[in-house]
Motif scaffolding. Structure first.
Motif, PDB file in Angstrom:
ATOM      1  N   TYR A  90       4.495 -20.418 -30.432  1.00  0.00           N
ATOM      2  CA  TYR A  90       5.883 -20.685 -30.041  1.00  0.00           C
ATOM      3  C   TYR A  90       6.101 -20.294 -28.578  1.00  0.00           C
ATOM      4  CZ  TYR A  90       7.311 -21.771 -34.820  1.00  0.00           C
ATOM      5  OH  TYR A  90       7.455 -22.377 -36.042  1.00  0.00           O
ATOM      6  N   ASN A 121       7.883 -18.197 -27.198  1.00  0.00           N
ATOM      7  CA  ASN A 121       7.939 -16.770 -26.873  1.00  0.00           C
ATOM      8  C   ASN A 121       6.572 -16.087 -27.019  1.00  0.00           C
ATOM      9  OD1 ASN A 121       7.534 -16.710 -29.599  1.00  0.00           O
ATOM     10  ND2 ASN A 121       9.387 -15.558 -30.105  1.00  0.00           N
ATOM     11  N   THR A 172       4.605 -16.141 -29.770  1.00  0.00           N
ATOM     12  CA  THR A 172       4.189 -15.848 -31.153  1.00  0.00           C
ATOM     13  C   THR A 172       3.170 -16.880 -31.627  1.00  0.00           C
ATOM     14  OG1 THR A 172       6.383 -14.977 -31.635  1.00  0.00           O
ATOM     15  CG2 THR A 172       4.998 -15.535 -33.530  1.00  0.00           C
ATOM     16  N   ALA A 218       1.977 -18.351 -34.489  1.00  0.00           N
ATOM     17  CA  ALA A 218       2.366 -18.445 -35.906  1.00  0.00           C
ATOM     18  C   ALA A 218       1.249 -19.029 -36.754  1.00  0.00           C
ATOM     19  CB  ALA A 218       3.629 -19.287 -36.042  1.00  0.00           C
ATOM     20  N   PRO A 239       2.946 -13.846 -47.431  1.00  0.00           N
ATOM     21  CA  PRO A 239       4.141 -13.013 -47.270  1.00  0.00           C
ATOM     22  C   PRO A 239       5.100 -13.612 -46.233  1.00  0.00           C
ATOM     23  CG  PRO A 239       2.266 -12.015 -46.151  1.00  0.00           C
ATOM     24  CD  PRO A 239       1.752 -13.230 -46.857  1.00  0.00           C
ATOM     25  N   ASN A 240       6.296 -13.068 -46.135  1.00  0.00           N
ATOM     26  CA  ASN A 240       7.233 -13.528 -45.110  1.00  0.00           C
ATOM     27  C   ASN A 240       6.598 -13.362 -43.734  1.00  0.00           C
ATOM     28  OD1 ASN A 240       9.238 -14.204 -46.892  1.00  0.00           O
ATOM     29  ND2 ASN A 240      10.165 -12.159 -46.860  1.00  0.00           N
ATOM     30  N   GLY A 241       6.790 -14.357 -42.897  1.00  0.00           N
ATOM     31  CA  GLY A 241       6.259 -14.285 -41.537  1.00  0.00           C
ATOM     32  C   GLY A 241       4.811 -14.738 -41.429  1.00  0.00           C
ATOM     33  N   ALA A 242       4.211 -15.181 -42.539  1.00  0.00           N
ATOM     34  CA  ALA A 242       2.789 -15.572 -42.548  1.00  0.00           C
ATOM     35  C   ALA A 242       2.533 -16.839 -41.737  1.00  0.00           C
ATOM     36  CB  ALA A 242       2.319 -15.784 -43.985  1.00  0.00           C
ATOM     37  N   GLY A 243       3.568 -17.684 -41.604  1.00  0.00           N
ATOM     38  CA  GLY A 243       3.382 -18.963 -40.901  1.00  0.00           C
ATOM     39  C   GLY A 243       3.534 -20.170 -41.822  1.00  0.00           C
ATOM     40  N   LYS A 244       3.975 -19.924 -43.063  1.00  0.00           N
ATOM     41  CA  LYS A 244       4.065 -21.019 -44.048  1.00  0.00           C
ATOM     42  C   LYS A 244       5.012 -22.126 -43.585  1.00  0.00           C
ATOM     43  CE  LYS A 244       5.494 -18.341 -47.424  1.00  0.00           C
ATOM     44  NZ  LYS A 244       5.583 -17.083 -46.664  1.00  0.00           N
ATOM     45  N   SER A 245       6.220 -21.744 -43.175  1.00  0.00           N
ATOM     46  CA  SER A 245       7.190 -22.778 -42.757  1.00  0.00           C
ATOM     47  C   SER A 245       6.703 -23.521 -41.523  1.00  0.00           C
ATOM     48  CB  SER A 245       8.557 -22.151 -42.462  1.00  0.00           C
ATOM     49  OG  SER A 245       9.147 -21.740 -43.661  1.00  0.00           O
ATOM     50  N   THR A 246       6.065 -22.803 -40.611  1.00  0.00           N
ATOM     51  CA  THR A 246       5.523 -23.451 -39.417  1.00  0.00           C
ATOM     52  C   THR A 246       4.509 -24.522 -39.832  1.00  0.00           C
ATOM     53  OG1 THR A 246       5.834 -21.410 -38.165  1.00  0.00           O
ATOM     54  CG2 THR A 246       4.318 -23.043 -37.227  1.00  0.00           C
ATOM     55  N   ARG A 305       6.372 -27.456 -41.609  1.00  0.00           N
ATOM     56  CA  ARG A 305       7.100 -28.306 -40.642  1.00  0.00           C
ATOM     57  C   ARG A 305       6.132 -29.133 -39.807  1.00  0.00           C
ATOM     58  NH1 ARG A 305      10.619 -23.655 -39.801  1.00  0.00           N
ATOM     59  NH2 ARG A 305       9.436 -23.195 -37.915  1.00  0.00           N
TER      60      ARG A 305
HETATM   61  P1  ADP Z   1       6.934 -17.898 -43.157  1.00  0.00           P
HETATM   62  O1  ADP Z   1       7.484 -19.235 -43.493  1.00  0.00           O
HETATM   63  O2  ADP Z   1       5.600 -17.641 -43.808  1.00  0.00           O
HETATM   64  O3  ADP Z   1       7.894 -16.779 -43.420  1.00  0.00           O
HETATM   65  P2  ADP Z   1       7.229 -18.708 -40.376  1.00  0.00           P
HETATM   66  O4  ADP Z   1       6.402 -19.919 -40.131  1.00  0.00           O
HETATM   67  O5  ADP Z   1       8.695 -18.889 -40.574  1.00  0.00           O
HETATM   68  O6  ADP Z   1       6.590 -17.868 -41.587  1.00  0.00           O
HETATM   69  O7  ADP Z   1       7.032 -17.699 -39.164  1.00  0.00           O
HETATM   70  C1  ADP Z   1       5.750 -17.311 -38.664  1.00  0.00           C
HETATM   71  C2  ADP Z   1       5.924 -16.474 -37.402  1.00  0.00           C
HETATM   72  O8  ADP Z   1       6.462 -17.287 -36.368  1.00  0.00           O
HETATM   73  C3  ADP Z   1       6.896 -15.309 -37.573  1.00  0.00           C
HETATM   74  O9  ADP Z   1       6.426 -14.243 -36.795  1.00  0.00           O
HETATM   75  C4  ADP Z   1       8.187 -15.869 -37.021  1.00  0.00           C
HETATM   76  O10 ADP Z   1       8.997 -14.822 -36.526  1.00  0.00           O
HETATM   77  C5  ADP Z   1       7.699 -16.770 -35.907  1.00  0.00           C
HETATM   78  N1  ADP Z   1       8.602 -17.916 -35.659  1.00  0.00           N
HETATM   79  C6  ADP Z   1       9.034 -18.832 -36.565  1.00  0.00           C
HETATM   80  N2  ADP Z   1       9.817 -19.762 -35.981  1.00  0.00           N
HETATM   81  C7  ADP Z   1       9.882 -19.437 -34.676  1.00  0.00           C
HETATM   82  C8  ADP Z   1      10.538 -20.008 -33.527  1.00  0.00           C
HETATM   83  N3  ADP Z   1      11.278 -21.121 -33.624  1.00  0.00           N
HETATM   84  N4  ADP Z   1      10.381 -19.377 -32.336  1.00  0.00           N
HETATM   85  C9  ADP Z   1       9.623 -18.260 -32.225  1.00  0.00           C
HETATM   86  N5  ADP Z   1       8.984 -17.674 -33.247  1.00  0.00           N
HETATM   87  C10 ADP Z   1       9.106 -18.248 -34.465  1.00  0.00           C
END
Ligand code: ADP
Length: 292
Positions: A11, A13, A15, A17, A35-42, A45
């Motif tokens: 990302y 910033n 990160t 992911a 777990p939360n923050g693992a990168g699943k949603s990334t 998407r």
């Molecule tokens: P999960 O779905 O497993 O909880 P995410 O894919 O939402 O994981 O997030 C993975 C990492 O990327 C986390 O550290 C989260 O804070 C970071 N992150 C997610 N979306 C963004 C974004 N738009 N900008 C910066 N960091 C992001």
């Protein structure tokens, strides 16, 4: 078949992911556990073409997803983690609107599609109700109904059971199980039971990396003879964590049951137990945490 190779997403910033994720997803239900923050949603998407990864490839059948996102969208059904706004329009009208967007131009065909989906997702009786008044379980079933419009070949559901009560969760998982084995369905979740109840194949994602992938049964067998259980006083937990590789803790009648991973018998009051999927998951998340 969905094939992901060396996928990395960083990302703005900084990160990271997703870090060099490679994954093969055959037809049927596939569990992506992390777990939360693992990168699943990334990851979800990226597959759903809502964001472009920094590097790597995604191939679905003969579609190169990153260079031809439009082609993928034609065969995709996506249930996002959160729809955000639930408007005052009725369930039926919203599905009708979405069916138009998905290109079902013929009115009769649209009506037939929507009526069949309303029955399948058990929403027929509330079809005229506004989505704004739907419960969590109804919203998720609506989410599946809209994702199924147009008979998708790839279905992505992101954390669908979070916030559902046990009955709603059961209903929802049964609905997913009925969708069929001829499509690729990826279920992202942090709940081990979602995967153990439904998925013949799975992967664990933690810290942006795939920690393991395979069939739950085989992954559990890989722990044979390596998981040990002991009932301890709650205040003895820290001491045990310092001495053993504790992969799971659970309260039981005021005491703490711990599971420890060890290739040899630890002695010290431990007894062997068969490894469950929770142990597989926690062991791999622990390893990822130690490596980070
Ligand atoms: P999960 O779905 O497993 O909880 P995410 O894919 O939402 O994981 O997030 C993975 C990492 O990327 C986390 O550290 C989260 O804070 C970071 N992150 C997610 N979306 C963004 C974004 N738009 N900008 C910066 N960091 C992001």
């Amino acid at each position: 078949m969905l094939t992901i190779k060396n996928l990395t997403h960083v990302y703005g910033n900084g990160t990271r992911a997703l870090d060099d994720v490679s994954l093969t997803v055959p037809k049927g239900m596939f569990g992506l556990l992390g777990p939360n923050g693992a990168g699943k949603s990334t990851l979800m998407r990226s597959i759903a073409t809502l964001q472009t990864p920094t590097s790597g490839t995604i191939q679905f059948g003969d579609i190169d997803v990153i260079s031809a996102p439009d082609k993928l969208r034609r065969v995709l059904g996506y249930l996002p983690q959160d729809f955000g706004v639930y408007p005052r329009v009725s369930c039926y009208d919203m599905l009708n609107h979405m069916a138009v967007l998905k290109g079902i131009a013929d009115g009769h065909e649209r009506k037939a599609t929507i009526e069949s989906l309303l029955n399948q997702t058990n929403l027929w009786s509330v079809r005229k109700k506004a989505l704004a008044g739907f419960s969590g379980g109804m919203r998720q079933r609506f989410g599946i109904a809209q994702a199924l419009i147009g008979n998708p070949e790839l279905i992505i559901v992101d954390e669908p059971t979070a916030g559902l009560d046990p009955e709603e969760r059961n209903r929802f998982l049964n609905l997913l199980a009925e969708i069929g084995e001829n499509v690729v369905i990826i279920l992202s979740t942090h709940i081990v039971e979602d995967v153990s109840d439904l998925c013949p194949r799975m992967a664990v994602l933690a810290g942006g990396k795939i920690q393991l992938q395979g069939a739950p049964v085989e992954l559990m067998q890989s722990l044979d003879g390596r998981v040990w259980r002991k009932l301890i006083a709650r205040d003895a937990l820290e001491d045990h964590k310092a001495r053993y590789n504790v992969i799971a803790t659970r309260l039981f009648t005021g005491k703490t049951v711990i599971h420890v991973l060890s290739d040899t018998a630890p002695g010290d009051g431990f007894e062997p137990v068969p490894g469950g999927l929770e142990d597989v998951y926690m062991a791999s998340v622990n390893t990822a945490r130690l490596a980070a």
